[in-house]
Design an enzyme around this catalytic site. Structure first.
Site, mmCIF file in Angstrom:
data_model
loop_
_atom_site.group_PDB
_atom_site.id
_atom_site.type_symbol
_atom_site.label_atom_id
_atom_site.label_comp_id
_atom_site.label_asym_id
_atom_site.label_seq_id
_atom_site.Cartn_x
_atom_site.Cartn_y
_atom_site.Cartn_z
ATOM 1 C CB VAL A 88 -1.004 7.632 -6.514
ATOM 2 C CG1 VAL A 88 -1.647 8.151 -5.243
ATOM 3 C CG2 VAL A 88 -1.803 6.461 -7.080
ATOM 4 C CE LYS A 99 -2.167 -2.761 -4.566
ATOM 5 N NZ LYS A 99 -2.725 -2.045 -5.655
ATOM 6 C CB VAL A 153 -8.619 -1.134 0.930
ATOM 7 C CG1 VAL A 153 -9.678 -2.129 0.487
ATOM 8 C CG2 VAL A 153 -7.601 -1.812 1.800
ATOM 9 N N GLY A 197 -9.117 2.601 -3.423
ATOM 10 C CA GLY A 197 -8.893 3.990 -3.830
ATOM 11 C C GLY A 197 -9.737 4.999 -3.073
ATOM 12 C CD GLU A 209 -1.321 -2.919 -8.869
ATOM 13 O OE1 GLU A 209 -0.266 -2.751 -8.267
ATOM 14 O OE2 GLU A 209 -2.286 -2.135 -8.755
ATOM 15 C CE LYS A 211 -6.600 -3.044 -4.222
ATOM 16 N NZ LYS A 211 -7.114 -2.929 -5.592
ATOM 17 N N GLY A 230 -6.629 4.523 -9.926
ATOM 18 C CA GLY A 230 -6.421 5.763 -10.687
ATOM 19 C C GLY A 230 -5.819 6.835 -9.811
HETATM 20 N N1 HSE Z 1 -4.559 -2.547 -10.065
HETATM 21 C C1 HSE Z 1 -5.461 -2.132 -9.048
HETATM 22 C C2 HSE Z 1 -6.873 -2.324 -9.587
HETATM 23 C C3 HSE Z 1 -5.197 -0.691 -8.707
HETATM 24 O O1 HSE Z 1 -7.040 -2.631 -10.778
HETATM 25 O O2 HSE Z 1 -7.828 -2.220 -8.837
HETATM 26 C C4 HSE Z 1 -5.585 -0.318 -7.320
HETATM 27 O O3 HSE Z 1 -5.053 -1.128 -6.347
#
Ligand code: HSE
Length: 430
Positions: free
Chosen positions: A19, A102, A129, A131, A187, A202, A305
């Protein structure tokens, strides 16, 4: 109104992973608006994109949050210890903070927002939360006057991707997870995704934003997707249902209580194919909102992403910049303490798979356990014979506690080899 618009403003970034480096690329496109003053990284010698100016890198994160040329601090390092300390120092130094963290917001959000308020600067967390989906701002601003009754979200891209690949491409759980990791949205420790904890964090943030309530991660009931089998997915498909990991946030009024309680939970559901959430595939996220005046609304987009998340971060930076120019900060409404409804008190429809001995009288014994616990069976099917006999039940609406007791008693029956998956069902399209 004062206008002290400083152009461009200095940005200090903590963390330059996926990011962070995407954010750098976006900031560099707007040199009239921003300059990057410093980027704190763990490893100065790590390989980076060419556009990252290595002369801006520092391994001393503290120097970023106190730097006189940094007007806005962006926290992208994750975790809740170092990140929390750095955010606190930045706020105390009167620097607005934008975070995508988060876990930090789900655990310590109230404390940090109160500190930001006290210091008269912004703490913005849209990117924490879903993206790119602007759900936090939507709940806090556009829908602030709405009586929201329920939110159902697909808040984790990795698990949605795994379930999509298992159901559409017949891939195994492990194969699907490996693909998700290679695409970069899982993650670093995918347990947080698979166990539902990422979606839980989230959900806690969304609950606080939607219901201005003090809810943290510990209040969320969480089940993940590790036990979902190909058989469950096939059975769902045969019955016009799709399995999704959802976060459900609900306002519940009981027996004329003047105040509502909150139900907040993350678990897999079998959802009817005609529901808008059923069509959310791969790593996409969606948030389905139900309210008194709005009826139903759904937001859909990329929840993970580099670039999608960086886009949300950039929106918050601009918000902070605007407030700096007006010498103001976003108002923070002190949240209320609310009671969290115990899951046992909820009513749901269920799918229950039970592996049994294929002998006379077995069905009667199993059905007796459901009946004696007030659970009404809507339909039953036997799959397989002999050693592979499996009874699959759909129930009518049943109390969670009754189902818990039923499962425990079924497991004790001699004729039951194993109680397989127990999955809640959302069979209505409305
Ligand atoms: N690992 C998280 C997902 C990334 O797959 O949504 C964003 O929080």
């Amino acid at each position: 109104m004062f206008n002290i618009m400083k152009n461009p403003i200095g940005i200090g970034i903590l963390g330059c992973g996926n990011v962070g480096s995407a954010l750098v690329s976006l900031l560099l496109q707007e040199p009239d608006e921003f300059f990057i003053e410093k980027i704190a990284v763990q490893r100065l010698d790590a390989k980076r994109n060419d556009y990252v100016d290595t002369s801006k890198l520092t391994s001393d994160a503290n120097s970023v949050v106190i730097d006189g040329n940094v007007d806005v601090v962006v926290e992208l390092i994750g975790g809740t210890t170092v990140a929390k300390q750095l955010v606190e120092v930045a706020l105390k130094n009167k620097k607005p903070v934008v975070t995508a963290n988060k876990e930090l917001m789900a655990k310590h959000g109230f404390e940090l927002l109160a500190l930001a308020n006290e210091c008269g600067v912004d703490l913005l967390f849209e990117a924490s939360v879903c993206g790119a989906i602007p759900i936090v701002r939507l709940l806090k601003e556009s829908l602030v006057g709405e009586e929201i009754t329920r939110i159902i979200g697909i808040l984790n891209g990795t698990t949605n991707y795994i379930l999509t690949k298992m159901s559409e491409d017949n891939l195994s759980f492990d194969e699907s997870l490996k693909l998700a990791q290679s695409l970069g949205f899982a993650e670093s420790d995918p347990t947080a995704d698979i166990s539902g904890r990422d979606a839980g964090a989230k959900a806690a943030i969304l609950t606080s934003s939607a219901f201005i309530s003090k809810v943290n991660l510990d209040s969320v009931y969480i089940e993940g997707i590790a036990d979902i089998t190909a058989q469950d997915i096939d059975f769902a498909a045969k019955n016009g249902l799709v399995i999704k990991l959802v976060s459900v946030i609900e306002k519940i009024r009981q027996n004329g209580d003047p105040d509502f309680k909150i139900s907040i939970r993350v678990h897999p559901v079998m959802i009817v194919k005609s529901h808008p959430l059923a069509s959310v595939r791969n790593s996409f996220n969606a948030v389905f909102i139900e309210g008194e005046a709005i009826g139903e609304m759904m937001l859909y987009g990329k929840g993970a992403g580099g670039l999608p998340t960086a886009s949300a971060v950039l929106g918050d930076i601009l918000d902070a910049k605007h407030n700096i120019s007006l010498r103001t900060s976003n108002r923070y409404t002190v949240p209320k303490e609310r009671s969290i409804l115990n899951l046992d008190e909820l009513t749901n429809e269920f799918y229950v798979a039970v592996d049994v001995a294929d002998e006379p009288g077995v069905l009667a014994k199993v059905a007796q356990v459901f009946g004696s616990n007030n659970i009404s069976i809507a339909s039953m099917e036997q799959n397989g014979f002999g050693h592979n006999a499996r009874l699959v039940f759909f129930t009518h609406g049943s109390k969670e506690l009754d189902m818990k007791i039923t499962v425990a008693q079924l497991s004790e029956l001699e004729v039951v080899k194993k109680v397989g998956s127990v999955i809640r069902v959302m069979a209505k399209s409305q």
